[in-house]
Scaffold this active site. Structure first.
Site, mmCIF file in Angstrom:
data_model
loop_
_atom_site.group_PDB
_atom_site.id
_atom_site.type_symbol
_atom_site.label_atom_id
_atom_site.label_comp_id
_atom_site.label_asym_id
_atom_site.label_seq_id
_atom_site.Cartn_x
_atom_site.Cartn_y
_atom_site.Cartn_z
ATOM 1 C CG ASP A 177 11.463 13.932 5.098
ATOM 2 O OD1 ASP A 177 11.368 14.904 4.239
ATOM 3 O OD2 ASP A 177 11.468 12.863 4.469
ATOM 4 C CE LYS A 179 9.391 2.778 6.772
ATOM 5 N NZ LYS A 179 9.453 4.107 7.647
ATOM 6 C CG LEU A 226 8.807 2.829 -1.003
ATOM 7 C CD1 LEU A 226 8.797 1.348 -1.020
ATOM 8 C CD2 LEU A 226 9.302 3.563 -2.010
ATOM 9 N N GLY A 227 7.812 3.652 2.330
ATOM 10 C CA GLY A 227 8.600 4.522 3.398
ATOM 11 C C GLY A 227 10.109 4.914 2.924
ATOM 12 C CB THR A 228 12.731 6.637 4.556
ATOM 13 O OG1 THR A 228 11.765 7.774 4.892
ATOM 14 C CG2 THR A 228 14.093 7.213 4.316
ATOM 15 C CB ILE A 234 -0.912 0.228 1.280
ATOM 16 C CG1 ILE A 234 -0.251 0.031 2.535
ATOM 17 C CG2 ILE A 234 -2.017 -1.179 1.347
ATOM 18 C CD1 ILE A 234 -0.813 0.156 3.737
ATOM 19 N N GLY A 237 11.833 0.945 3.504
ATOM 20 C CA GLY A 237 11.001 -0.321 2.869
ATOM 21 C C GLY A 237 9.874 -0.171 2.417
ATOM 22 N NE ARG A 238 8.624 -2.935 -2.886
ATOM 23 C CZ ARG A 238 7.854 -2.327 -3.986
ATOM 24 N NH1 ARG A 238 6.861 -1.772 -3.715
ATOM 25 N NH2 ARG A 238 8.483 -2.392 -5.137
ATOM 26 C CB ILE A 239 3.916 0.732 3.894
ATOM 27 C CG1 ILE A 239 5.163 1.637 4.282
ATOM 28 C CG2 ILE A 239 2.840 0.750 4.680
ATOM 29 C CD1 ILE A 239 4.555 3.250 4.477
#
Length: 1582
Positions: free
Chosen positions: A177, A54, A33-35, A31, A37-39
């Site tokens: 950020d 995450k 993407l983080g800094t 669903i 890794g995928r979410i």
């Protein structure tokens, strides 16, 4: 999650200890993407609840020597695993979420899991968080019809963001950020902040950071400025700027400047005015809100708590209706996604793909990031931190080397083609006849990109295979500049560009600047000028430009310019190989290539010519210096001759001359007058400033120094000089031979890498590039002196290089700053230095040096770098910030690079910036940076300090006689340098030890490591000092060394010294090889202020061995050089061979000493650290200190002692660390020593003696025993910080009023005659025990809900739950969370406002007079008070008030002299170590003696310290002893040459700070580094 406590407060230190998620959570679809890794959409298997999971890769790498687990503080803790950079960020995010996610505006955190994978695969870290179904604010804005939210919605979302930030800021966390993609919305319109991967704890002194991180379009100016000027810093108000940009994003659909490339946006943000919304349909409150958020000077920007009081977010009308309408809108968006089949994502699919390959970038401002850079990343201002991600979207896919080289050269052809077209274009294009003059000039100088996209490919260029690789780098550098020119006002030139392409250009979405653009990385990739929507065939057509289009786009304005620029025989015949490529390569290759550097005079970066007031554009003087567009082109073309005639002309020519063409161009660029039309200045401001910035990046001689030397013809050719000349000629041949090799492009692609250009970095000489075409005279008849003859064009277009020595000329700026410059030479006594242009290594070393902070830009400029310029009438000399690498504040300038005093080309050394626990602290007003005439000596805060520059004439004479140095004495004392010969030592260059927050022990009873040892909890800023023994505790101690004995040692035959130096600099063999050192040469060093030397000349290292050690010690002490072979030097004493005398500020002279190599023993003893840096001292400026860059070898066990150069005119009695800085209390004043970069001394409190001080940062307090009556006074740290930062009269008046009204300082109960105090922080309560002459008083800072009876028992009530957790920072978190949760009014109050001081009890000490006191928690979980007296040690139970004696060894004939009560950190607060006389024993707080005599000192120490590496250190009369607590053996002993008083101040990690009192009652501060924790854990059972 309701609130903090329990598992939240235990920091995750080992990812492997997390539970396995199997059977608890399962993953569904992706669903977001983080800094890192995928979410995924997660499903709780028992309840069926949806969560966001995450998933990130995590791997642990065991260290072979210490890959085991040990027991620390009741917890199993891994000391054998080392995490990667990315995994450390994951741990940071995990711990931040665990601690702070209980706030309603922080995404709820449900737990973390560690999923083990089969062998060969990386394990996975799962972070389970709350699911925000509506997605991010960015997604919501994009799904809205007009891509703009309502103003009420924006106000509500901004308020919620600010509330979340206020929560983080109250806990000293900067998010760093904030942007639309990191603000999530739930289905019921709740706002949540996410992505803490780049968040960081701020400095403990004044809450600032200076690491360069974030997303470019939302980045605050002060954060960007930290990359260009690491002396700068920022605080949590940088998040407020990002909130303002996010508000603009919600109003307009995209952040400002999103149509620019990320690097271009960084330039514009820093230099342009604050952004605002374009539409005028917004309310005045909204405009004012954005103006407040985007104040460029963050010192004047409101905090997040203050912004919550802004009417725009405070007075939201019908808030319930606003939330309901936003909820309906979000529900519609969710349904719309379901209808279209769009999965529930947080970001668009394209953004997911891009962000997966494009990650944040960080500049090398943090030392721990620099240490991990590969050696091929030389001189990159920006670097990728985490691995090597895929190429960003502005870079094309990698192709074959030949094809890529072809594209690079074609790009270079497009850059330089406008000038060639001037020679061949017969007439202007009809379509451009009506174009304004400025547009045609812009078209010539910057070739528009879109004009080439539709161009018809006629014939590809043929010269790419033969051009040198530097030309491709020049093309890559200028490509982004070319991309900037795409602007609406050039539509007449860009008629071939389709509307679709323009739309794609305008709507290109913002991106994280996750990888550095190629021109800064030196990688062989072509910058992709088309935005992401363009087709590959368009990119291919973009790479091939027909000659006809280039000629049509260039319309000559003045035929005479064409005639001057035309080539007689080759102008028309070189269409396939454009002559402008070859010609302009002479200009731009030295300036812009990554691997070939030519020095530019300093005034091009530090001075701009500004018209004097009253001068208009129409005045004759201004017109004479204003370029028309063709003349601007002529100036660019005149750069060819400008390099050979102006920049590299003989600097010893004394005649002044008009401004050269390059200076003229830079003057116009700097003054934003590249074109003559003044009405267009504002429109072109961003482009010109961006061009200027890019040129300055390349033109700035960051890594090089202009050095003066003798003219060879004026010297008698001695053997040494003959060798140098032969070496010079040899390198000249190698240089030219390598130049030919570099132009073979058909070789492997590795020829383009930095490996092919190693010689460019290793050669140190002045480069003269001979022009390959006759010089085109300047249109305005600007005279340029001829230096090198013109060479006709040849087929290979080789750039022949000559090596010559020259003497640079004094410049106007040098004369203007005569009082500031410490090394400028008077015209009467100008001396010359010998050239030392040699190098014996082709190994490149990464340039990781950064400048230190807190220094006005013009305080220590090296004036020798300046070259004469001529300022015409009607102009004045203005100043802009100089490049950092040209100032002496830069750490690197004070060390290795100084060896190349005589060279124009100098490889930069491997030097790290100062760092203290990862935090930078800046203690000066930011406005001071703009002052051009900062004479730092004119500061009355240095009354008690002075630079040691007295009484050195005799010392100099002794050194002259010992070394047979012919020296010309001037008014100032001359200095000498010892050159250490490192060829005998093959110690490798070791990475710097990461001490950081490995721990700090308890001093003064103030807990740094009770219970769960702070060494393993990551909070290392609690520091304190202990005053030992009473008012005369150290009166009988001895002093350290004396100049007479020291001078005798300096004159030994084995030491070499040279005239223009200060102290010697020791290098590793690897670095020595790179610098070309050998035993026959001695090189001049000029060192900076700050640490005067490693202090080894005062202390001799003794390692316990069976015989041999004492003889070596006696040999050193008697002044004779030991005759032991070099390989035994590790077992000998160390003594430094450099002098204490200052170096001459006006002249220097060569030395002819025969002793060329320094003491081998000294080199061996210091080389274990890899590199010890001794910065330069200056009698004119406050000292610059570089205390941290120590590269400690894993095998090292010997202590290092460093000395700060500043002397205090009164005795230092106490000290305490405040953040990274050191507070020092003397017999008359309280000082602050800025350890962040310069050893600036600031006087905080005058005319009051200080006996003991201790900083309590969580409580914002400084506790002192001060005054002539020894009162216990408490100062507010905020008041002290404002006293440093705010120097305006109004602020000073306010500070005086606060002092009178006890708002800044308060005496506790008016206690007098205080002997000692100790602090213990436990849970919500902070206890303080105060020893008076006949009693001990116990106080406590407790929440206002506590009374005296509750406070005394709170330890008993809660100790069972805390399991020995006495971390003061955790107590601080609990205080805020519990008290603020109870009452919302207290949300933003300071901790000291939430607490009150309770007087608990007074304990009479009967006949015992207390000397020292300490607090601990006994084995019965009761508060215990230890105190010492002349009768021994005693124990008081705080609750029962029962006093008992601690059992000591019985010796009735011995008088007990108590020193310390030390809480052992590994005994859960129960174990104590009592030191007295020459003994030390350990006891438990329940009065049971469980160890007999632990240690026996050789001498009675004046003070003893215990530090986190399980070692004790005692300062005796004759030596400093370091003993292991486990093995009970004497590890090392440092003897002193003469007697001085020593007193321990404080400690942090393995750094021990102490002071010595000189014979004249002056004091000096030292710090000693004992070694790395990991190394000790491998040797002892810690």
């Amino acid at each position: 999650m309701a609130g903090p406590g329990g598992w939240r407060d235990r920091e995750v230190t080992d990812l492997g200890h997390l539970p396995d998620p199997t059977g608890i959570f399962s993953l569904d679809k992706t669903i977001g993407l983080g800094t890192y890794g995928r979410i995924y959409l997660g499903l709780h298997e028992k309840t069926g609840a949806f969560t966001a999971v995450k998933v990130m890769n995590a791997r642990k790498t065991p260290l072979p020597e210490i890959g085991r687990r040990v027991r620390v503080n009741k917890y199993q803790k891994s000391v054998g695993w080392r995490y990667s950079d990315e995994e450390e960020d994951l741990r940071t995010e995990l711990n931040l979420l665990r601690k702070y996610s209980f706030h309603k505006n922080i995404v709820s955190f449900y737990g973390a899991f560690f999923k083990l994978s089969p062998p060969g695969q990386r394990h996975q870290l799962w972070m389970v968080m709350e699911l925000c179904a509506a997605g991010s604010v960015t997604d919501v804005v994009r799904m809205t019809s007009n891509q703009s939210l309502k103003e009420d919605w924006i106000a509500y979302i901004c308020r919620e963001i600010l509330q979340g930030l206020a929560h983080l800021h109250a806990h000293r966390v900067i998010h760093r950020d904030i942007k639309g993609q990191n603000v999530l919305l739930t289905h019921n319109a709740e706002v949540k902040l996410v992505d803490f991967g780049v968040s960081a704890q701020v400095s403990r002194t004044n809450g600032r950071r200076n690491s360069f991180i974030g997303t470019p379009y939302w980045m605050a100016p002060e954060v960007i400025d930290c990359d260009e000027d690491p002396r700068r810093s920022y605080d949590y108000r940088s998040d407020v700027w990002s909130v303002g940009i996010t508000a603009i994003e919600m109003a307009e659909g995209a952040p400002p400047l999103c149509n620019l490339q990320p690097l271009e946006a960084l330039f514009v943000i820093l230099r342009e005015s604050a952004p605002t919304v374009k539409s005028s349909g917004w309310s005045r409150k909204f405009h004012n809100f954005m103006e407040k958020c985007t104040i460029k000077n963050f010192l004047f920007r409101p905090t997040s708590a203050n912004m919550l009081q802004h009417p725009f977010v405070r007075d939201i009308k019908n808030e319930r209706h606003v939330v309901e309408s936003l909820t309906r809108h979000l529900t519609g968006i969710i349904k719309k996604r379901q209808k279209k089949g769009i999965p529930l994502i947080f970001e668009r699919e394209e953004a997911i793909k891009e962000q997966y390959t494009v990650r944040r970038f960080r500049g090398p401002s943090c030392t721990h990031e620099l240490l991990r850079l590969p050696t091929s990343s030389r001189c990159r201002p920006l670097r990728v931190l985490h691995g090597e991600p895929s190429q960003p979207r502005w870079l094309p896919d990698r192709e074959e080397p030949q094809v890529q080289a072809l594209q690079q050269l074609q790009g270079a052809a497009r850059v330089f083609m406008p000038l060639q077209a001037l020679d061949s274009a017969p007439k202007p294009l009809k379509g451009q006849a009506q174009a304004p003059q400025r547009l045609q000039g812009a078209a010539r100088v910057f070739m528009p990109l879109q004009a080439q996209v539709k161009a018809k490919a006629s014939k590809p260029l043929q010269m790419q295979i033969k051009a040198p690789p530097r030309l491709r780098r020049a093309a890559r550098v200028l490509m982004p500049l070319q991309a900037q020119v795409r602007a609406p006002r050039l539509l007449q030139v860009q008629s071939q560009v389709s509307k679709k392409q323009q739309a794609q250009t305008q709507t290109s979405e913002p991106q994280d600047l996750d990888q550095v653009p190629e021109e800064f990385q030196g990688q062989d990739q072509v910058p992709e000028q088309q935005r992401q929507g363009q087709a590959p065939e368009q990119q291919q057509r973009h790479n091939q430009v027909p000659e006809q289009e280039l000629e049509q786009n260039q319309a000559p304005e003045q035929p005479e310019v064409q005639e001057q620029a035309a080539e007689p025989a080759q102008a028309e015949t070189e269409a396939e190989e454009p002559e402008s490529l070859r010609v302009n390569a002479q200009v731009f290759l030295p300036l812009l290539s990554q691997d070939h550097h030519v020095l530019l005079p300093l005034h091009l970066d530090t001075q701009v010519l500004i018209p004097v007031e009253g001068q208009t554009e129409g005045s004759p003087q201004a017109q004479a210096w204003t370029l028309e567009p063709p003349q601007a082109i002529g100036s660019v073309q005149a750069l060819i001759e400008g390099l050979s005639r102006d920049l590299l002309r003989a600097p010893n020519s004394n005649n002044s001359k008009p401004l050269g063409p390059l200076q003229t161009l830079m003057e116009n660029l700097s003054s934003n007058r590249f074109y003559s039309q003044p009405e267009q200045a504002r429109e072109k401001k961003s482009k010109v400033s961006t061009l200027r910035q890019a040129l300055a990046k390349r033109l700035s001689p960051k890594r090089f120094r202009a050095k003066s030397s003798w003219r060879p013809e004026k010297l008698e050719l001695s053997d040494l000089e003959a060798r140098r000349q032969r070496r010079q000629r040899r390198w000249e041949d190698i240089f030219n031979q390598h130049e030919e090799e570099l132009r073979q492009v058909d070789k492997d692609k590795e020829d383009e890498s930095s490996d092919n250009d190693e010689v460019f970095h290793s050669i140190q000489a002045e480069v003269q590039i001979e022009p390959l075409k006759p010089y085109i005279s300047n249109p305005k008849k600007i005279e340029v002196q001829e230096r090198s003859p013109s060479v006709p064009n040849n087929q290979d277009h080789a750039h022949h290089v000559k090596f010559s020595s020259s003497v640079p000329q004094r410049s106007l700026l040098e004369q203007a700053q005569k009082p500031i410059d410490i090394r400028q030479r008077s015209s009467q006594n100008r001396q010359n230095w010998l050239a030392a242009s040699e190098s014996s290594s082709e190994e490149e070393s990464p340039v990781t040096g950064r400048r230190s902070q807190s220094s006005p830009p013009y305080s220590t400029i090296d004036q020798k770098l300046l070259v004469d310029i001529h300022v015409p009438d009607g102009f004045k000399v203005g100043k802009i910030s100089p490049p950092v690498y040209l100032t002496n504040e830069w750490v690197g300038y004070n060390a290795l690079s100084e060896i190349f005093r005589n060279d124009w080309l100098t490889p930069a050394p491997v030097i790290q910036p100062p760092e203290e626990d990862g935090d930078y602290v800046e203690l000066y007003d930011a406005s001071a940076d703009t002052d051009g005439d900062d004479d730092d000596e004119s500061n009355d805060t240095f009354e008690d300090t002075y630079d040691h520059a007295n009484g050195n004439d005799d010392l100099d004479n002794q050194v002259d006689q010992a070394n047979d140095v012919c020296k010309d004495h001037d008014d100032d004392n001359n200095k000498f340098v010892d050159d250490v010969n490192n060829n005998y030592y093959e110690a490798p260059s070791c990475p710097r030890a990461s001490y950081g927050r490995d721990g700090s022990c308890k001093q003064d009873g103030y807990d740094g490591s009770r219970g769960k040892e702070e060494a393993y909890r990551g909070y290392g800023s609690h520091t304190a000092n202990r005053s030992h023994g009473g008012s005369a505790a150290s009166e009988d101690n001895a002093a350290i060394g004396d100049q007479e004995e020291h001078a005798a040692n300096i004159g030994s035959e084995r030491r070499g010294s040279e005239g223009d130096g200060g102290k010697g600099v020791v290098r590793t063999s690897e670095e020595s090889g790179a610098l070309g050192l050998n035993g026959e040469e001695n090189c001049s060093e000029t060192d900076g202020p700050g640490l005067k030397r490693p202090a080894s000349q005062d202390f001799e290292y003794l390692q316990e061995e069976p015989g041999g050690g004492n003889e070596a010690s006696n040999a050193i002490d008697s002044g004779a050089a030991p005759s032991a072979p070099d390989h035994e030097s590790d077992n000998k004493d160390i003594s430094e061979s450099s002098t204490q005398s200052d170096f001459s500020a006006n002249h220097s002279s060569p030395s002819k000493g025969s002793g060329m190599s320094a003491d081998a023993n000294f080199a061996s003893a210091i080389l274990y650290a890899g590199f010890v840096e001794v910065p330069e001292e200056s009698p004119k400026q406050p000292s610059e200190v570089n205390v941290n860059p120590l590269y400690v070898s894993p095998a090292c066990k010997k202590p290092l002692i460093h000395m700060y150069e500043k002397e205090f005119t009164s005795e230092i009695c106490c000290g305490s660390l405040w953040g990274v800085n050191l507070l020092l209390g003397t017999r008359s004043n309280l000082y602050l020593m800025d350890r962040s970069g310069k050893a600036d001394i600031t006087k905080l409190i005058r005319r009051r003696p200080f006996r003991q001080i201790q900083v309590l940062e969580p409580l914002n307090l400084l506790i002192t025993i001060s005054g002539h009556k020894n009162r216990l006074r408490v100062y507010h740290l905020t008041w002290l910080r404002n006293k440093i930062l705010n120097n305006d009269p109004e602020s000073k008046r306010r500070q005086e009023e606060m002092l009178k009204t006890e708002e800044a300082c308060k005496a506790i109960d008016k206690l007098t005659g205080c002997e000692h105090f100790s602090v213990l922080q436990h849970e919500e309560t902070t206890y303080i025990a105060i020893a008076l002459k006949s009693s001990i008083h116990l106080y406590a800072w407790a929440p206002k809900s506590f009374d005296e009876s509750t406070a005394i028992k709170v330890c008993i009530d809660q100790s069972a739950d805390s399991e020995g957790d006495y971390m003061s920072y955790q107590a601080y978190i609990r205080i805020l969370a519990k008290i603020q949760a109870a009452d919302p009014v207290n949300r933003f109050k300071r901790p000291d406002e939430l607490l009150h001081l309770l007087k608990l009890k007074v304990f009479p000490t009967l006949d015992h007079k207390p000397v020292t006191v300490d607090l601990a928690i006994g084995s019965e979980k009761r508060l215990k008070i230890f105190f010492s007296s002349a009768d021994g040690y005693h124990l008081i139970d705080a609750e029962s008030e029962v006093m008992s004696d601690v059992t000591l060894p019985k010796n009735p004939l011995e008088i007990i002299i108590p020193q310390n009560i030390i809480i052992l950190p590994d005994c859960l607060g129960i174990g104590m170590m009592l030191t007295f006389n020459a003994e030390a024993l350990s006891v438990e707080a329940n009065e049971q003696l469980f160890k007999k005599i632990l240690e026996m000192w050789k001498d009675i120490p004046s003070s003893i310290a215990f530090e986190c590496t399980q070692r004790t250190t005692g300062w005796g009369q004759k030596a400093i002893e370091v003993r292991s607590l486990q093995s009970r053996v004497l590890e090392s002993e440092l003897k002193r040459r003469s007697i001085k008083k020593l007193r321990f101040l404080c400690t942090r990690g393995d750094k021990l700070f102490f002071t010595s009192t000189l014979r004249n009652h002056h004091s000096r501060v030292y710090f000693m580094t004992l070694g790395k924790l990991e190394e000790l854990q491998s040797n002892y059972d810690v």
